[in-house]
Design a protein around this motif. Sequence first.
Motif, mmCIF file in Angstrom:
data_model
loop_
_atom_site.group_PDB
_atom_site.id
_atom_site.type_symbol
_atom_site.label_atom_id
_atom_site.label_comp_id
_atom_site.label_asym_id
_atom_site.label_seq_id
_atom_site.Cartn_x
_atom_site.Cartn_y
_atom_site.Cartn_z
ATOM 1 N N TRP A 199 0.544 -1.258 -0.229
ATOM 2 C CA TRP A 199 0.115 -0.253 0.162
ATOM 3 C C TRP A 199 0.770 1.428 -0.129
ATOM 4 C CZ3 TRP A 199 -3.695 -2.196 4.087
ATOM 5 C CH2 TRP A 199 -4.864 -2.833 3.895
ATOM 6 N N LYS A 200 2.240 1.086 0.051
ATOM 7 C CA LYS A 200 3.147 2.135 0.160
ATOM 8 C C LYS A 200 2.708 3.019 1.332
ATOM 9 C CE LYS A 200 3.386 2.139 -4.733
ATOM 10 N NZ LYS A 200 4.762 1.860 -5.573
ATOM 11 N N ILE A 201 2.664 2.359 2.187
ATOM 12 C CA ILE A 201 2.848 3.134 3.247
ATOM 13 C C ILE A 201 4.135 3.422 4.103
ATOM 14 C CG2 ILE A 201 1.991 2.825 6.282
ATOM 15 C CD1 ILE A 201 -1.099 1.923 5.406
ATOM 16 N N LYS A 202 4.232 2.000 3.950
ATOM 17 C CA LYS A 202 5.969 2.072 4.687
ATOM 18 C C LYS A 202 6.305 2.417 2.922
ATOM 19 C CE LYS A 202 7.521 -0.845 7.898
ATOM 20 N NZ LYS A 202 7.025 -1.898 9.109
ATOM 21 N N ARG A 203 7.674 2.224 2.233
ATOM 22 C CA ARG A 203 8.026 2.882 1.056
ATOM 23 C C ARG A 203 10.037 1.584 1.384
ATOM 24 N NH1 ARG A 203 5.472 6.373 -2.355
ATOM 25 N NH2 ARG A 203 6.901 5.224 -3.628
ATOM 26 N N LYS A 204 9.943 2.037 3.008
ATOM 27 C CA LYS A 204 11.789 1.080 3.346
ATOM 28 C C LYS A 204 11.168 -0.251 3.795
ATOM 29 C CE LYS A 204 14.669 3.958 0.977
ATOM 30 N NZ LYS A 204 15.708 4.435 1.444
ATOM 31 N N THR A 205 11.758 -1.164 3.783
ATOM 32 C CA THR A 205 11.422 -2.323 5.572
ATOM 33 C C THR A 205 12.425 -1.872 6.541
ATOM 34 O OG1 THR A 205 12.845 -3.648 4.680
ATOM 35 C CG2 THR A 205 10.724 -4.239 3.209
ATOM 36 N N ASN A 206 12.243 -2.444 7.647
ATOM 37 C CA ASN A 206 12.798 -2.266 8.512
ATOM 38 C C ASN A 206 14.020 -2.744 8.778
ATOM 39 O OD1 ASN A 206 9.918 -1.755 9.709
ATOM 40 N ND2 ASN A 206 9.548 -4.071 10.887
ATOM 41 N N ASP A 207 14.304 -3.477 8.001
ATOM 42 C CA ASP A 207 16.008 -4.134 7.940
ATOM 43 C C ASP A 207 16.566 -2.844 7.390
ATOM 44 O OD1 ASP A 207 15.682 -5.944 9.565
ATOM 45 O OD2 ASP A 207 15.495 -8.068 8.327
ATOM 46 N N GLU A 208 16.096 -2.761 6.002
ATOM 47 C CA GLU A 208 17.019 -1.952 4.836
ATOM 48 C C GLU A 208 16.781 -1.163 5.554
ATOM 49 O OE1 GLU A 208 14.180 -3.067 1.489
ATOM 50 O OE2 GLU A 208 13.446 -1.454 2.039
ATOM 51 N N LEU A 209 16.082 0.480 6.639
ATOM 52 C CA LEU A 209 15.864 1.517 7.061
ATOM 53 C C LEU A 209 17.565 1.364 8.201
ATOM 54 C CD1 LEU A 209 12.849 2.412 7.744
ATOM 55 C CD2 LEU A 209 14.355 3.767 6.552
ATOM 56 N N ARG A 210 17.316 0.217 9.089
ATOM 57 C CA ARG A 210 17.733 -0.031 10.185
ATOM 58 C C ARG A 210 19.504 -0.639 9.262
ATOM 59 N NH1 ARG A 210 15.514 -3.068 13.743
ATOM 60 N NH2 ARG A 210 15.030 -4.567 12.105
ATOM 61 N N GLN A 211 19.994 -0.929 8.146
ATOM 62 C CA GLN A 211 20.864 -1.097 7.525
ATOM 63 C C GLN A 211 21.135 0.041 7.385
ATOM 64 O OE1 GLN A 211 22.952 -3.851 6.893
ATOM 65 N NE2 GLN A 211 24.626 -2.482 7.150
ATOM 66 N N GLN A 212 20.802 0.821 6.414
ATOM 67 C CA GLN A 212 20.927 2.294 6.052
ATOM 68 C C GLN A 212 21.855 3.240 7.686
ATOM 69 O OE1 GLN A 212 18.028 3.857 4.180
ATOM 70 N NE2 GLN A 212 18.350 6.151 3.839
ATOM 71 N N PHE A 213 20.439 3.431 7.889
ATOM 72 C CA PHE A 213 20.928 3.719 9.917
ATOM 73 C C PHE A 213 22.729 3.822 10.231
ATOM 74 C CE2 PHE A 213 21.059 3.830 14.526
ATOM 75 C CZ PHE A 213 21.306 4.954 14.853
ATOM 76 N N VAL A 214 23.140 2.493 10.546
ATOM 77 C CA VAL A 214 23.890 2.281 10.331
ATOM 78 C C VAL A 214 25.270 2.228 9.640
ATOM 79 C CG1 VAL A 214 25.801 -0.815 11.039
ATOM 80 C CG2 VAL A 214 23.369 -0.322 11.677
#
Length: 312
Positions: A215-230
Motif C-alpha cells: 500500500w506504500k504506507i512504508k516505502r522501505k522495510t525495517n531491515d533496510e532502514l536499520r542497515q541504512q542507519f548503521v
Amino acid sequence: MKNIAELEAQFQAKVDAEIKIEPKEWMPEKYRKTLIRQISQHAHSEVVGMLPEGNWISRAPSLRRKVALLAKIQDEAGHGLYLYSAAETLGIERDELVQQLLDGTAKYSSIFNYPSLTWADIGAIGWLVDGAAIMNQVMLTRTSYGPYARAMVRICKEESFHQRQGYEILLTLCRGSEEQKAMAQDALNRWWWPSLMMFGPRDADSPHTAQSMKWKIKRKTNDELRQQFVDVTVPQADFLGITVPDPDLKWNEETNHYEFGEINWDEFWNVVKGNGPCNRQRLEARQAAYDKGAWVREAATAFAEKRAAVAV
Ligand code: FAQ
C-alpha cells in the motif's frame, strides 16, 4: 455500483501510480485501520518522547543548551499534535487515541522506555534517536496517505535540527576532558542497541511490513532502514572518536555495507510489552498530565457550548 473487489483494484492502481490517497476518498478498511495504528503510535511516541529529555531541562549546562533543548522538546509536542490531527482525518477522535495510550492498548516507541542518566544522554538521544527517526520519516514523506506525507515534510526538517544539536553536544564532550569523553562513550554504549531496535522487528518477524509496502504506507522495510542507519552512523561515531559497542561490527567491501551483531530481540519484545526500565514511569507521567489537564478540557467545552448558544 462497484463491488469491493473493483474498489480495491482501483485503490491499488492509484497507489501504484503514486497518487496520494486523501481523507474523504474510498479506502480499504484495513488500510484505514493500519494508518490509524501507525500514525497514532507515532504521535504517542513524540509525546512520550518529550519525557526523557524533559528530565534535563533544569539541568542543562548552559543557557544556550537549555534554550536549544526547550525548543527541541516543544517541536516534539508540535509533531505529536500534527500527527493526532492527521490520524483524526481517518475518522477517530483524539480523545479515543489518548485513551488507547493511557490504557496500554496503543504502543509508542520502545526507545522512550530507557532512562536519560547523564547530560551525554541528551546528546545521544538527538544524534541516535532523532537520527533513527529521520531515517524512518524521510521515507514517510512519500507515504501514500496525503495528510501523513505532508505532516512528515515539516517534521523531518525539524528532526534534522534535533539530530545536529545532539551530535554537537557529543562533539563538545568528545573534544573536552577525559571524563567528558567517557560520558559520551557510556551514552553510546547504552543507546546504540535500543536505537537499532527502534526500526522494529526483523522483516521476517514483522506482521505488517508486507501489506504496508504494497500500500506504500512504508516505502522501505525495517531491515533496510536499520542497515541504512548503521551505514550512516558508524562513521559519525568514528569522527567523534568513540566506539560502537558491537564486537561484530565490520565493513563489508563487497556489499558496501556494515555487518553488525545480533540484536537482543528478547529485550526488544520485553520493552514493547511494557516491562522496560521506564514503561511504568512514562505512562504514569502521561496519566498525571491528562488528569491535571481536566480543567482545561472542561473550560474549553464550557466555552464552546456558550459560543454555540450565542450563535443560535
Ligand atoms: N517500539 O510489523 P511491524 C521519534 C510494534 S518518533 C514499540 O514492523 P509496523 C521522534 C508495531 O507497532 C519514533 N513497538 O509494525 C523523537 C507492531 O505492533 P502492533 C516513532 C514497536 O507498524 C525523537 C509490532 O511491533 N516513529 O523518535 C516498535 O509495520 C527524539 C510489529 O511490528 C514512528 O512511529 C518499536 N520500536 O512497523 C521524539 C514512525 N517497532 O501495532 C522525541 C512511524 C515495532 O501490531 C525524541 N512508524 N513495534 O500492536 C513506523 O514507521 C512503523 O510503525 C514501525 C513499525 C517501523 C515503527
